[in-house]
Design an enzyme around this catalytic site. Structure first.
Site, PDB file in Angstrom:
ATOM      1  N   CYS A  17       0.829  -1.168  -0.250  1.00 23.11           N
ATOM      2  CA  CYS A  17       0.019   0.121   0.016  1.00 23.11           C
ATOM      3  C   CYS A  17       0.782   1.246   0.042  1.00 23.11           C
ATOM      4  O   CYS A  17       1.737   1.392   0.915  1.00 23.11           O
ATOM      5  CB  CYS A  17      -0.860   0.042   1.366  1.00 23.11           C
ATOM      6  SG  CYS A  17      -1.940   1.282   1.399  1.00 23.11           S
ATOM      7  N   PRO A  18       0.529   2.133  -0.692  1.00 21.96           N
ATOM      8  CA  PRO A  18      -0.647   2.258  -1.636  1.00 21.96           C
ATOM      9  C   PRO A  18      -0.203   1.688  -3.140  1.00 21.96           C
ATOM     10  O   PRO A  18      -1.080   1.992  -4.121  1.00 21.96           O
ATOM     11  CB  PRO A  18      -0.639   3.764  -1.817  1.00 21.96           C
ATOM     12  CG  PRO A  18       0.602   4.416  -1.549  1.00 21.96           C
ATOM     13  CD  PRO A  18       1.336   3.340  -0.787  1.00 21.96           C
TER      14      PRO A  18
END
Length: 79
Positions: A17-18
């Site tokens: 993430c992200p």
């Protein structure tokens, strides 16, 4: 799952993430509206992020599965 079930694929294995959702945002644009994108990821946060991505941007999450520490999604591109 066979390649005939989807039109394109995004391999986000090893990304955290992200990055998977950022890559998804770009890759979904390569799919025609109504087409299906298969996403393969290893980051557990995608179980939260990808459904939200679909909801907010008007794409349909067709399936969400976990298999051998892989998270696999089929997403139908919206208009």
């Amino acid at each position: 799952m066979t390649a005939s079930e989807y039109d394109a694929e995004l391999d986000a294995r090893g990304l955290f993430c992200p990055e998977p959702v950022m890559m998804l945002h770009n890759r979904i644009n390569d799919v025609e509206p109504g087409g299906v994108l298969r996403v393969v990821a290893t980051d557990p946060s995608t179980t939260r992020d990808i459904p939200r991505f679909c909801q907010f941007l008007g794409h349909e999450l067709l399936s969400q599965n976990e298999s051998d520490e892989l998270f696999i999604y089929l997403i139908r591109r919206g208009q």
